[in-house]
Design a protein around this motif. Structure first.
Motif, PDB file in Angstrom:
ATOM      1  N   SER A 198     -24.881   3.134 -22.533  1.00 18.60           N
ATOM      2  CA  SER A 198     -25.899   4.185 -22.671  1.00 18.60           C
ATOM      3  C   SER A 198     -27.232   3.595 -23.151  1.00 18.60           C
ATOM      4  CB  SER A 198     -25.418   5.276 -23.632  1.00 18.60           C
ATOM      5  OG  SER A 198     -25.317   4.784 -24.959  1.00 18.60           O
ATOM      6  N   LYS A 199     -27.159   2.523 -23.936  1.00 20.02           N
ATOM      7  CA  LYS A 199     -28.395   1.840 -24.358  1.00 20.02           C
ATOM      8  C   LYS A 199     -29.103   1.241 -23.149  1.00 20.02           C
ATOM      9  CE  LYS A 199     -26.438   0.536 -28.879  1.00 20.02           C
ATOM     10  NZ  LYS A 199     -26.056  -0.617 -29.746  1.00 20.02           N
ATOM     11  N   ASP A 200     -28.318   0.645 -22.247  1.00 23.26           N
ATOM     12  CA  ASP A 200     -28.911   0.060 -21.047  1.00 23.26           C
ATOM     13  C   ASP A 200     -29.489   1.139 -20.139  1.00 23.26           C
ATOM     14  OD1 ASP A 200     -28.262  -2.590 -21.721  1.00 23.26           O
ATOM     15  OD2 ASP A 200     -26.241  -2.382 -20.897  1.00 23.26           O
ATOM     16  N   ILE A 201     -28.774   2.265 -20.005  1.00 18.50           N
ATOM     17  CA  ILE A 201     -29.266   3.355 -19.165  1.00 18.50           C
ATOM     18  C   ILE A 201     -30.576   3.910 -19.717  1.00 18.50           C
ATOM     19  CG2 ILE A 201     -28.813   5.701 -18.366  1.00 18.50           C
ATOM     20  CD1 ILE A 201     -27.236   3.644 -16.843  1.00 18.50           C
ATOM     21  N   SER A 202     -30.623   4.119 -21.010  1.00 19.34           N
ATOM     22  CA  SER A 202     -31.849   4.645 -21.632  1.00 19.34           C
ATOM     23  C   SER A 202     -33.021   3.684 -21.438  1.00 19.34           C
ATOM     24  CB  SER A 202     -31.620   4.886 -23.125  1.00 19.34           C
ATOM     25  OG  SER A 202     -30.639   5.891 -23.335  1.00 19.34           O
ATOM     26  N   ALA A 203     -32.764   2.408 -21.638  1.00 16.36           N
ATOM     27  CA  ALA A 203     -33.826   1.412 -21.440  1.00 16.36           C
ATOM     28  C   ALA A 203     -34.257   1.358 -19.986  1.00 16.36           C
ATOM     29  CB  ALA A 203     -33.338   0.034 -21.903  1.00 16.36           C
ATOM     30  N   GLY A 204     -33.288   1.493 -19.080  1.00 22.31           N
ATOM     31  CA  GLY A 204     -33.603   1.468 -17.658  1.00 22.31           C
ATOM     32  C   GLY A 204     -34.452   2.650 -17.235  1.00 22.31           C
ATOM     33  N   GLU A 205     -34.127   3.824 -17.757  1.00 24.19           N
ATOM     34  CA  GLU A 205     -34.920   5.016 -17.451  1.00 24.19           C
ATOM     35  C   GLU A 205     -36.340   4.856 -17.987  1.00 24.19           C
ATOM     36  OE1 GLU A 205     -31.316   8.344 -17.420  1.00 24.19           O
ATOM     37  OE2 GLU A 205     -32.457   7.957 -19.263  1.00 24.19           O
ATOM     38  N   ALA A 206     -36.455   4.284 -19.185  1.00 21.11           N
ATOM     39  CA  ALA A 206     -37.776   4.070 -19.772  1.00 21.11           C
ATOM     40  C   ALA A 206     -38.605   3.083 -18.954  1.00 21.11           C
ATOM     41  CB  ALA A 206     -37.638   3.568 -21.209  1.00 21.11           C
ATOM     42  N   LEU A 250     -24.679   2.359 -14.236  1.00 20.85           N
ATOM     43  CA  LEU A 250     -23.941   3.365 -15.013  1.00 20.85           C
ATOM     44  C   LEU A 250     -22.449   3.075 -15.087  1.00 20.85           C
ATOM     45  CD1 LEU A 250     -23.956   6.153 -16.457  1.00 20.85           C
ATOM     46  CD2 LEU A 250     -23.560   7.166 -14.186  1.00 20.85           C
ATOM     47  N   LEU A 251     -21.893   3.206 -16.284  1.00 18.93           N
ATOM     48  CA  LEU A 251     -20.446   3.147 -16.494  1.00 18.93           C
ATOM     49  C   LEU A 251     -19.979   4.495 -17.028  1.00 18.93           C
ATOM     50  CD1 LEU A 251     -19.900  -0.393 -18.081  1.00 18.93           C
ATOM     51  CD2 LEU A 251     -19.359   0.347 -15.755  1.00 18.93           C
ATOM     52  N   THR A 252     -18.953   5.044 -16.399  1.00 19.57           N
ATOM     53  CA  THR A 252     -18.319   6.291 -16.813  1.00 19.57           C
ATOM     54  C   THR A 252     -16.849   5.996 -17.081  1.00 19.57           C
ATOM     55  OG1 THR A 252     -17.696   6.857 -14.550  1.00 19.57           O
ATOM     56  CG2 THR A 252     -19.881   7.582 -15.303  1.00 19.57           C
ATOM     57  N   PRO A 253     -16.109   6.921 -17.707  1.00 21.90           N
ATOM     58  CA  PRO A 253     -14.664   6.679 -17.870  1.00 21.90           C
ATOM     59  C   PRO A 253     -13.978   6.383 -16.542  1.00 21.90           C
ATOM     60  CG  PRO A 253     -15.345   8.507 -19.254  1.00 21.90           C
ATOM     61  CD  PRO A 253     -16.546   8.138 -18.423  1.00 21.90           C
ATOM     62  N   GLU A 254     -14.400   7.065 -15.480  1.00 23.56           N
ATOM     63  CA  GLU A 254     -13.782   6.824 -14.169  1.00 23.56           C
ATOM     64  C   GLU A 254     -14.090   5.421 -13.674  1.00 23.56           C
ATOM     65  OE1 GLU A 254     -14.056  10.926 -15.136  1.00 23.56           O
ATOM     66  OE2 GLU A 254     -15.714   9.477 -14.919  1.00 23.56           O
ATOM     67  N   GLU A 284     -27.386  -8.925 -10.932  1.00 23.83           N
ATOM     68  CA  GLU A 284     -28.229  -7.867 -11.478  1.00 23.83           C
ATOM     69  C   GLU A 284     -27.415  -6.579 -11.588  1.00 23.83           C
ATOM     70  OE1 GLU A 284     -31.273  -7.796  -8.515  1.00 23.83           O
ATOM     71  OE2 GLU A 284     -32.360  -9.497  -9.364  1.00 23.83           O
ATOM     72  N   ALA A 285     -27.685  -5.810 -12.637  1.00 29.74           N
ATOM     73  CA  ALA A 285     -27.012  -4.521 -12.871  1.00 29.74           C
ATOM     74  C   ALA A 285     -25.499  -4.672 -12.735  1.00 29.74           C
ATOM     75  CB  ALA A 285     -27.576  -3.448 -11.944  1.00 29.74           C
ATOM     76  N   ALA A 304     -28.604  -4.879 -17.946  1.00 25.53           N
ATOM     77  CA  ALA A 304     -27.196  -4.591 -18.273  1.00 25.53           C
ATOM     78  C   ALA A 304     -26.712  -5.398 -19.463  1.00 25.53           C
ATOM     79  CB  ALA A 304     -26.315  -4.862 -17.059  1.00 25.53           C
ATOM     80  N   LEU A 305     -27.629  -5.902 -20.263  1.00 23.89           N
ATOM     81  CA  LEU A 305     -27.256  -6.858 -21.315  1.00 23.89           C
ATOM     82  C   LEU A 305     -26.262  -6.280 -22.321  1.00 23.89           C
ATOM     83  CD1 LEU A 305     -27.682  -9.679 -22.448  1.00 23.89           C
ATOM     84  CD2 LEU A 305     -29.615  -8.792 -23.776  1.00 23.89           C
ATOM     85  N   HIS A 306     -26.503  -5.069 -22.822  1.00 27.01           N
ATOM     86  CA  HIS A 306     -25.589  -4.482 -23.811  1.00 27.01           C
ATOM     87  C   HIS A 306     -24.194  -4.259 -23.216  1.00 27.01           C
ATOM     88  CE1 HIS A 306     -29.540  -3.393 -25.619  1.00 27.01           C
ATOM     89  NE2 HIS A 306     -28.885  -3.627 -26.750  1.00 27.01           N
ATOM     90  N   SER A 307     -24.162  -3.764 -21.992  1.00 25.64           N
ATOM     91  CA  SER A 307     -22.875  -3.520 -21.329  1.00 25.64           C
ATOM     92  C   SER A 307     -22.110  -4.821 -21.125  1.00 25.64           C
ATOM     93  CB  SER A 307     -23.101  -2.843 -19.970  1.00 25.64           C
ATOM     94  OG  SER A 307     -23.897  -1.689 -20.098  1.00 25.64           O
ATOM     95  N   ASN A 308     -22.801  -5.835 -20.634  1.00 23.97           N
ATOM     96  CA  ASN A 308     -22.147  -7.110 -20.361  1.00 23.97           C
ATOM     97  C   ASN A 308     -21.595  -7.764 -21.624  1.00 23.97           C
ATOM     98  OD1 ASN A 308     -22.700  -6.903 -17.632  1.00 23.97           O
ATOM     99  ND2 ASN A 308     -24.598  -8.076 -17.753  1.00 23.97           N
ATOM    100  N   LEU A 309     -22.372  -7.696 -22.707  1.00 26.82           N
ATOM    101  CA  LEU A 309     -21.909  -8.312 -23.955  1.00 26.82           C
ATOM    102  C   LEU A 309     -20.730  -7.542 -24.551  1.00 26.82           C
ATOM    103  CD1 LEU A 309     -25.295  -9.343 -25.619  1.00 26.82           C
ATOM    104  CD2 LEU A 309     -23.628 -10.801 -24.461  1.00 26.82           C
ATOM    105  N   ALA A 310     -20.714  -6.229 -24.381  1.00 28.60           N
ATOM    106  CA  ALA A 310     -19.567  -5.444 -24.864  1.00 28.60           C
ATOM    107  C   ALA A 310     -18.298  -5.835 -24.116  1.00 28.60           C
ATOM    108  CB  ALA A 310     -19.845  -3.950 -24.695  1.00 28.60           C
ATOM    109  N   ILE A 311     -18.404  -5.963 -22.803  1.00 26.92           N
ATOM    110  CA  ILE A 311     -17.242  -6.382 -22.005  1.00 26.92           C
ATOM    111  C   ILE A 311     -16.847  -7.811 -22.361  1.00 26.92           C
ATOM    112  CG2 ILE A 311     -16.466  -6.884 -19.650  1.00 26.92           C
ATOM    113  CD1 ILE A 311     -18.264  -4.500 -18.756  1.00 26.92           C
ATOM    114  N   ALA A 312     -17.836  -8.687 -22.541  1.00 33.94           N
ATOM    115  CA  ALA A 312     -17.546 -10.077 -22.884  1.00 33.94           C
ATOM    116  C   ALA A 312     -16.776 -10.192 -24.191  1.00 33.94           C
ATOM    117  CB  ALA A 312     -18.847 -10.875 -22.980  1.00 33.94           C
ATOM    118  N   THR A 313     -17.144  -9.377 -25.157  1.00 39.51           N
ATOM    119  CA  THR A 313     -16.437  -9.405 -26.447  1.00 39.51           C
ATOM    120  C   THR A 313     -14.958  -9.080 -26.267  1.00 39.51           C
ATOM    121  OG1 THR A 313     -18.441  -8.809 -27.671  1.00 39.51           O
ATOM    122  CG2 THR A 313     -16.329  -8.372 -28.756  1.00 39.51           C
ATOM    123  N   ILE A 314     -14.658  -8.094 -25.426  1.00 37.08           N
ATOM    124  CA  ILE A 314     -13.266  -7.719 -25.171  1.00 37.08           C
ATOM    125  C   ILE A 314     -12.521  -8.866 -24.483  1.00 37.08           C
ATOM    126  CG2 ILE A 314     -11.787  -6.119 -23.886  1.00 37.08           C
ATOM    127  CD1 ILE A 314     -14.117  -4.057 -24.256  1.00 37.08           C
TER     128      ILE A 314
END
Length: 420
Positions: A54-62, A74-78, A127-128, A155-165
């Motif tokens: 959501s941080k990446d989406i907000s930054a992208g919209e801005a 975008l990442l959703t539960p699905e 990218e993305a 997508a930096l925040h998303s990628n780092l979250a996945i990388a941590t896992i």
């Protein structure tokens, strides 16, 4: 990755190289258990991933990113479930590493064959699409490779979250976390330096805009597999089934227009155009598809714009399409050969001989008859997840699955044989 080395791409590449030696030695059972755990942990931590996304989406919209780019991001539960499922699909695929071709006996007394081995360290620049982070890592691990993943800043925040896992899961198995390295620095200078590290990196795969891929291709000392834009064509032949053609058009253009296997150009044989184009216009209008049409087709579409050669060369990645009537079969072939990006081409026809001629003469990486271009995907073609769709013919072409991430070495057995 520790804080003092996370921006040091040279050190990171050396660690990845060292970790790749361990990855190459893992047996199939260990790799499958590791990947299953990664798939489960991604689901378990989906709330964290979505919060970071959501941080990446907000930054992208801005920043004013396009709708197509935001959709890719975008990442959703699905979609997170889809990432997990894609990893499990990889688990269920045969492990190519160590497989041998048939051994043949030579007159000299030696027995010769080939064995599949990992490539080493693969660098992905993309990218993305943060799903690429997990799926590319899983493909590289299953094929015994180390991987360096450098996603875009969007997508930096998303990628780092996945990388941590992924790192935490590797540690659970007492394996080197540097088998999967995610670069946390979005500076383009990092890419420039990475592309010089041919001692530690064996292959670079760029995925993204044409500018990125050309930059990597022009500046890399490391072999590059190109994933250029997807200018995918649909040719509706004069012998087409109208209902099939409309369904394939709508699915190929509108199901997920931001995907590289979505249709960008529709070619229609003039002998069927009067019947087909009004039906196609109604179907596309339901999805608010913007149309760039040739002069002969312009009047069939409300609000259409006159198409130019730039439109026929465009990868819209949106609800937008270029349309052209062709005078005959040869005209369609010539148009595709002129404007193809070597990704995916489709013909709709009930004429078996024309279908087979299309398959023979069009040399894009995927050629289809009476099927949606959206099937041009590793999972749909039986490869499991793909690391990309190669539009260069060496060393892989089309969707790249596990086997494309390996190479072959010769193995020779003898009984004291010497060469005379």
């Amino acid at each position: 990755m520790s804080n003092d080395t996370k921006f040091d791409i040279v050190s990171l590449a050396k660690k990845a190289k060292q970790a790749s030696l361990q990855a190459a030695q893992l047996n199939s059972e260990t790799k499958n258990k590791l990947l299953t755990a990664m798939a489960n942990n991604i689901i378990a931590e989906q709330n964290t991933i979505i919060a970071e996304n959501s941080k990446d989406i907000s930054a992208g919209e801005a920043k004013g990113l396009s709708t197509a780019m935001l959709d890719r991001l975008l990442l959703t539960p699905e979609r997170i479930q889809g990432i997990s499922d894609a990893i499990i699909d990889i688990v269920n695929l045969p492990d190519p590493v160590g497989s041998r071709s048939a051994m043949t006996n030579r007159p000299t007394g030696i027995e010769v064959g080939r064995m599949r081995i990992p490539l080493g360290v693969i660098a992905m620049i993309y990218e993305a699409r943060p799903n690429v982070t997990a799926e590319a890592a899983a493909l590289c691990l299953k094929s015994g490779n180390g991987v360096i993943l450098r996603g875009g800043s969007e997508a930096l925040h998303s990628n780092l979250a996945i990388a941590t896992i992924l790192h935490d899961t590797l540690k659970e198995f007492s394996l080197q976390p540097d088998m999967v390295c995610v670069v946390p620095d979005p500076d383009r200078d990092v890419i420039a330096k990475l592309l010089t590290l041919n001692q530690d990196i064996d292959l670079v795969i760029p995925r993204g805009g044409e500018g990125l891929i050309r930059y990597v291709s022009d500046n890399s000392r490391i072999p590059v597999i190109q994933h250029f834009k997807g200018v995918c064509h649909l040719f509706v032949d004069k012998y087409a089934d109208i209902n099939k053609a409309v369904n394939i058009l709508v699915n190929g253009k509108t199901q997920r227009p931001s995907a590289c296997n979505s249709l960008e150009t529709l070619l229609v044989h003039q002998d069927i155009a009067e019947e087909f184009l009004p039906i196609a216009a109604t179907a596309l209008a339901e999805f608010s598809v913007k149309v760039h049409a040739c002069e002969q087709s312009l009047g069939k579409f409300t609000g259409a714009i006159l198409a130019t050669d730039d439109d026929y060369d465009a990868e819209y990645l949106a609800q937008e399409i270029a349309i052209k009537q062709v005078s005959d079969y040869e005209h369609a072939i010539a148009h595709i050969q002129q404007f193809s990006s070597d990704h995916t081409e489709v013909i709709v026809t009930q004429d078996y001989s024309r279908a087979n001629e299309f398959v023979r003469r069009i040399n894009s990486s995927v050629v289809m008859v009476n099927a949606s271009s959206r099937f041009s995907d590793g999972g749909e073609l039986g490869l499991g997840s793909e690391i990309g769709i190669s539009t260069s013919k060496l060393h892989a072409y089309g969707p790249m699955g596990l086997e494309a991430l390996t190479t072959e070495k010769f193995v020779v057995f003898g009984e004291g044989a010497v060469r005379k």
